[in-house]
Design an enzyme around this catalytic site. Structure first.
Site, PDB file in Angstrom:
ATOM      1  N   LYS A 116     -10.374  -5.386  -5.721  1.00 32.43           N
ATOM      2  CA  LYS A 116     -11.220  -4.296  -6.195  1.00 32.43           C
ATOM      3  C   LYS A 116     -10.392  -3.089  -6.621  1.00 32.43           C
ATOM      4  O   LYS A 116     -10.853  -2.250  -7.373  1.00 32.43           O
ATOM      5  CB  LYS A 116     -12.236  -3.827  -5.147  1.00 32.43           C
ATOM      6  CG  LYS A 116     -12.329  -4.682  -3.939  1.00 32.43           C
ATOM      7  CD  LYS A 116     -13.341  -4.231  -2.903  1.00 32.43           C
ATOM      8  CE  LYS A 116     -13.004  -4.877  -1.563  1.00 32.43           C
ATOM      9  NZ  LYS A 116     -14.020  -4.976  -0.613  1.00 32.43           N
ATOM     10  N   LYS A 124       0.846  -1.209   0.000  1.00 31.38           N
ATOM     11  CA  LYS A 124       0.000   0.000   0.000  1.00 31.38           C
ATOM     12  C   LYS A 124       0.879   1.256   0.000  1.00 31.38           C
ATOM     13  O   LYS A 124       0.539   2.255  -0.628  1.00 31.38           O
ATOM     14  CB  LYS A 124      -0.953   0.017   1.201  1.00 31.38           C
ATOM     15  CG  LYS A 124      -2.000  -1.079   1.154  1.00 31.38           C
ATOM     16  CD  LYS A 124      -3.343  -0.543   0.678  1.00 31.38           C
ATOM     17  CE  LYS A 124      -4.310  -1.606   0.229  1.00 31.38           C
ATOM     18  NZ  LYS A 124      -5.072  -2.233   1.302  1.00 31.38           N
ATOM     19  N   LYS A 156      -3.619 -11.279  -7.242  1.00 34.71           N
ATOM     20  CA  LYS A 156      -4.898 -11.710  -6.638  1.00 34.71           C
ATOM     21  C   LYS A 156      -6.032 -10.822  -7.132  1.00 34.71           C
ATOM     22  O   LYS A 156      -5.810  -9.647  -7.471  1.00 34.71           O
ATOM     23  CB  LYS A 156      -4.804 -11.695  -5.111  1.00 34.71           C
ATOM     24  CG  LYS A 156      -4.819 -10.336  -4.507  1.00 34.71           C
ATOM     25  CD  LYS A 156      -5.106 -10.343  -3.018  1.00 34.71           C
ATOM     26  CE  LYS A 156      -5.235  -8.874  -2.628  1.00 34.71           C
ATOM     27  NZ  LYS A 156      -5.500  -8.504  -1.333  1.00 34.71           N
TER      28      LYS A 156
END
Ligand code: TYM
Length: 325
Positions: free
Chosen positions: A195, A110, A192
């Site tokens: 969203k 992130k 993976k």
């Protein structure tokens, strides 16, 4: 067993969330004491639009109720309504070494993705997650593979706290679905399903039949012809086989056998049909629930009341042990 898990309100849920986590929740609620929540506080650590947050919370609540969370059986609520999550998070901040946070894979990913906004919340995120889990003396946490590191950290924090102040917390364990713990993106089977990546790679639980068909037909496979499970050499086909197997509840070997000598197009056509049919009840239930927003709000309020009772009693123990009372 006391089971707990959470999901962030970042838009609609996809079949990765469903196969990795939600499907397990629905099974587990039959015979366990389950606590499930919408992790709105976690979602503030990455850029978000405040105007959309309440809408997204409602959307995720509807998604889970449509998928089968039974609010009579499970405690189901919004994280920020229970102030004890943030209180315990602060207290656990004083137990967890910074180094443990800096080595978290999700934090590193992130921090790379949101270079301009590496806020302290992003680093401390797993402590809030540990607080969520420990506050309810959770024994098992059904999640996808990407969350295992965070659950292990929660376990370490529980151990440390108990050693330092006396036993309060249960040491939680991650609970993974045997095959669905890591569903990959359709457009890039090495990543993976997520969203935050291209929506082409995700099948959302409420996608319309045409969208499902389009996404499956354009899913990345390989230059070969065989429908064989081999994640290293055939990641795309293996991911599609996993999805096929989980929705049809047939073993992968049986599916491979039934598609022997048949091509990818035929396999994809039948997978699309399977998904369209399997997700139809969810789409229908969602439409019904969207028209009942008072019911959804009341359900979440009642869930928060039930969660509050557990959270208050555990916090009393924590404050006592830490010398705050
Ligand atoms: P979140 O919202 O990213 O995802 C919700 C659940 O879906 C699983 N998942 C997947 N499983 C298989 N394949 C995939 N491609 C896939 N993508 C997502 C996740 O592993 C997760 O179980 N930090 C958590 C929310 C949270 C939480 C908690 C979870 C907050 N506090 C306490 C458990 C316990 C998260 O961001 O999940």
């Amino acid at each position: 067993m006391r089971i707990l898990s959470g999901v962030q309100p970042t838009g609609s849920i996809h079949i990765g969330n469903y196969l990795g986590a939600t499907k397990q929740w629905i099974e587990l609620q039959k015979n366990n004491e389950c606590v499930f929540f919408i992790a709105d506080l976690h979602s503030l650590t990455t850029p978000h639009n405040s105007a959309d947050l309440q809408k997204n919370i409602l959307e995720v609540a509807v998604a889970h109720l449509a998928a089968g969370i039974d609010p009579q059986k499970s405690v189901f609520f919004i994280q920020s309504k229970i102030k004890e999550h943030t209180e315990l998070c602060w207290l656990l901040n004083t137990v967890c070494p910074i180094g443990d946070l800096q080595r978290m894979t999700q934090y590193k990913e992130k921090a790379r993705q949101f270079k301009k906004d590496i806020n302290a919340g992003l680093l401390n995120y797993p402590i809030l997650q540990a607080a969520d889990i420990l506050l309810y003396k959770t024994e098992a946490v059904p999640v996808g593979k990407d969350q295992v590191q965070h659950i292990e950290l929660a376990r370490t924090i529980a151990k440390k706290f108990n050693q330092k102040f006396g036993k309060v917390f249960t040491e939680p364990k991650a609970m993974l679905s045997k095959f669905g713990a890591k569903i990959m993106a359709l457009d890039n089977p090495k990543k993976k399903m997520s969203k935050s990546l291209d929506p082409k790679g995700c099948i959302f639980l409420f996608d319309e039949p045409e969208e499902i068909k389009k996404k499956i037909m354009s899913a990345v496979t390989d230059m070969g012809k065989e429908i064989k499970y081999n994640p290293a050499k055939k990641p795309g086909v293996s991911n599609l086989l996993t999805i096929y197997s989980l929705f049809s509840e047939k073993p992968i070997k049986e599916i491979e056998y039934s598609f022997k000598g048949k091509g990818y197009a035929q396999f994809k056509n039948l997978l699309a049909e399977l998904l369209i049919n399997s997700l139809e009840p969810f789409r229908r239930k969602r439409k019904e629930l969207l028209a009942r927003d008072i019911y959804i709000h009341e359900t979440l309020k009642l869930g928060a009341k039930r969660a509050q009772i557990i959270a208050e009693s555990v916090m009393l123990e924590v404050r006592q042990k830490m010398g705050l009372i």
